[in-house]
Design an enzyme around this catalytic site. Structure first.
Site, short mmCIF file in Angstrom:
data_model
loop_
_atom_site.label_atom_id
_atom_site.label_comp_id
_atom_site.label_asym_id
_atom_site.label_seq_id
_atom_site.Cartn_x
_atom_site.Cartn_y
_atom_site.Cartn_z
N LYS A 19 0.84 -1.21 0.00
CA LYS A 19 0.00 0.00 0.00
C LYS A 19 0.87 1.25 0.00
CE LYS A 19 -2.02 -1.19 3.90
NZ LYS A 19 -1.36 -2.49 4.19
N ARG A 94 -10.24 0.63 8.18
CA ARG A 94 -9.76 -0.69 8.59
C ARG A 94 -10.79 -1.44 9.41
NH1 ARG A 94 -3.73 0.46 8.57
NH2 ARG A 94 -2.77 -1.50 9.10
N ARG A 133 11.74 -5.03 5.23
CA ARG A 133 11.51 -3.62 4.86
C ARG A 133 12.42 -2.67 5.63
NH1 ARG A 133 5.57 -1.56 5.49
NH2 ARG A 133 5.76 -2.66 7.46
N ARG A 166 14.27 0.90 10.47
CA ARG A 166 13.29 -0.17 10.40
C ARG A 166 12.21 0.09 11.44
NH1 ARG A 166 15.38 -4.77 7.30
NH2 ARG A 166 17.52 -4.22 6.75
N ARG A 178 -0.91 -8.40 13.47
CA ARG A 178 -1.45 -7.44 12.49
C ARG A 178 -2.25 -8.18 11.42
NH1 ARG A 178 4.10 -4.74 11.26
NH2 ARG A 178 3.11 -3.85 9.41
P1 AP5 Z 1 4.82 -1.61 1.96
O1 AP5 Z 1 4.43 -0.84 0.76
O2 AP5 Z 1 5.58 -0.89 3.02
O3 AP5 Z 1 3.54 -2.37 2.55
P2 AP5 Z 1 2.23 -1.81 3.24
O4 AP5 Z 1 1.05 -2.48 2.60
O5 AP5 Z 1 2.22 -0.32 3.26
O6 AP5 Z 1 2.45 -2.46 4.66
P3 AP5 Z 1 2.39 -1.86 6.13
O7 AP5 Z 1 3.13 -2.84 7.01
O8 AP5 Z 1 2.86 -0.44 6.20
O9 AP5 Z 1 0.89 -1.96 6.39
P4 AP5 Z 1 0.21 -2.05 7.73
O10 AP5 Z 1 -1.18 -1.94 7.24
O11 AP5 Z 1 0.51 -3.22 8.58
O12 AP5 Z 1 0.86 -0.84 8.57
P5 AP5 Z 1 0.36 0.64 8.87
O13 AP5 Z 1 1.54 1.51 8.88
O14 AP5 Z 1 -0.79 1.01 7.99
O15 AP5 Z 1 5.67 -2.90 1.47
C1 AP5 Z 1 6.27 -3.76 2.41
C2 AP5 Z 1 7.64 -4.21 1.89
O16 AP5 Z 1 7.44 -5.04 0.74
C3 AP5 Z 1 8.54 -3.05 1.43
O17 AP5 Z 1 9.86 -3.33 1.82
C4 AP5 Z 1 8.40 -3.03 -0.10
O18 AP5 Z 1 9.61 -2.62 -0.72
C5 AP5 Z 1 8.09 -4.48 -0.42
N1 AP5 Z 1 7.15 -4.62 -1.53
C6 AP5 Z 1 6.05 -3.87 -1.78
N2 AP5 Z 1 5.42 -4.31 -2.88
C7 AP5 Z 1 6.12 -5.39 -3.32
C8 AP5 Z 1 5.98 -6.28 -4.44
N3 AP5 Z 1 4.96 -6.15 -5.31
N4 AP5 Z 1 6.89 -7.27 -4.57
C9 AP5 Z 1 7.92 -7.41 -3.69
N5 AP5 Z 1 8.12 -6.58 -2.64
C10 AP5 Z 1 7.23 -5.59 -2.45
O19 AP5 Z 1 -0.22 0.49 10.33
C11 AP5 Z 1 0.61 0.23 11.44
C12 AP5 Z 1 -0.22 0.17 12.70
O20 AP5 Z 1 -0.91 1.43 12.91
C13 AP5 Z 1 -1.35 -0.87 12.71
O21 AP5 Z 1 -0.88 -2.15 13.10
C14 AP5 Z 1 -2.35 -0.26 13.70
O22 AP5 Z 1 -1.92 -0.48 15.03
C15 AP5 Z 1 -2.22 1.24 13.42
N6 AP5 Z 1 -3.20 1.72 12.43
C16 AP5 Z 1 -2.91 2.27 11.20
N7 AP5 Z 1 -4.05 2.63 10.56
C17 AP5 Z 1 -5.07 2.29 11.40
C18 AP5 Z 1 -6.49 2.39 11.29
N8 AP5 Z 1 -7.10 2.90 10.19
N9 AP5 Z 1 -7.25 1.95 12.32
C19 AP5 Z 1 -6.68 1.43 13.44
N10 AP5 Z 1 -5.33 1.30 13.61
C20 AP5 Z 1 -4.54 1.73 12.59
#
Ligand code: AP5
Length: 222
Positions: A19, A94, A133, A166, A178
């Site tokens: 994402k 979410r 990552r 990281r 998660r």
């Molecule tokens: P990346 O693009 O970083 O993945 P992502 O989908 O953004 O993953 P996140 O871990 O950031 O999502 P998340 O939903 O767990 O975390 P968030 O920060 O939203 O890609 C990952 C890796 O893979 C990278 O190294 C990239 O290079 C590689 N990659 C990407 N695409 C690829 C491909 N096609 N092929 C190979 N490699 C690839 O949330 C964190 C925390 O915040 C949550 O756990 C929760 O506690 C809280 N939170 C956030 N939003 C909310 C909400 N709306 N409600 C409640 N709690 C929330």
């Protein structure tokens, strides 16, 4: 919430689906603003704001932060003027409650979501993606130990920074939690948006550039 945004996209998908990676690329390609609730929450934690202090424990353990905290942070950001060109919601909504608030807010402004993009990834790939990552400490550009290294080792392609970091929640145990939260709370939204006729499914197991091409085609057809 601002009501002039022409395009409003939601990026749905489990942790590591890509994402953030795709949102940053689309931001450059289309000028849309990436609104990542995860990034906003991490900034709030770093700044030790009341929302950050309240959300930290949930984030550290891989649980969702409460809806009221997330909605407060997002509403504030959405009211800023740079969101008028177009918005990509990354990691929001979410939960069913967040989706309802979003639907109601947009409807009250006479607007609706343009598309909800479901980035589909096998569960088995996520731990690999998330645990490999790292990001540039200066500009936030994302990288991966195997899938996306900087062109010059140790130097960010984008800002030439030499410091990388990281995420604290990118460990195997937290990722599993998660993932559980994703399946319990977020995956049901796929059906909700499918029923609204605005869901677009994308195979996010493909390489980053191929996923991006698919998204470009989809957005160009809006
Ligand atoms: P990346 O693009 O970083 O993945 P992502 O989908 O953004 O993953 P996140 O871990 O950031 O999502 P998340 O939903 O767990 O975390 P968030 O920060 O939203 O890609 C990952 C890796 O893979 C990278 O190294 C990239 O290079 C590689 N990659 C990407 N695409 C690829 C491909 N096609 N092929 C190979 N490699 C690839 O949330 C964190 C925390 O915040 C949550 O756990 C929760 O506690 C809280 N939170 C956030 N939003 C909310 C909400 N709306 N409600 C409640 N709690 C929330």
């Amino acid at each position: 919430m601002a009501n002039q945004a022409t395009t409003i996209l939601v990026l749905l998908g489990p942790p590591g689906a890509g994402k953030g990676t795709q949102a940053r690329m689309l931001e450059e390609q289309f000028g849309f603003v990436q609104l990542s609730t995860g990034d906003m929450l991490r900034a709030a934690v770093a700044a030790k704001t009341p929302a950050g202090l309240a959300g930290k424990q949930a984030m550290d353990s891989g649980n969702l932060v409460s809806d009221d905290i997330v909605l407060g942070i997002l509403n504030h950001r959405m009211s800023q003027s740079d969101t008028t060109v177009g918005v990509m919601l990354d990691g929001f909504p979410r939960t069913a409650a967040q989706a309802k608030v979003l639907d109601d807010l947009l409807a009250s402004n006479g607007r609706r979501l343009s598309r909800v993009i479901n980035l589909m990834v096998d569960d088995a790939a996520m731990v690999d993606r998330v645990s490999g990552r790292f990001t540039c400490a200066g500009c936030g550009e994302g990288y991966h130990d195997r899938f996306k290294q900087p062109s010059v080792h140790g130097r960010c392609d984008k800002c030439s920074g030499e410091s990388f970091k990281r995420r604290a929640d990118d460990n195997a145990e937290t990722v599993q939690q998660r993932l559980s939260e994703y399946h319990a709370e977020t995956a049901p939204l796929i059906r909700h948006y499918d029923q609204m006729g605005i869901l677009c499914k994308v195979d996010a197991m493909q390489p980053i550039e191929e996923v991006n091409q698919r998204l470009n085609l989809m957005i160009a057809s809006l």
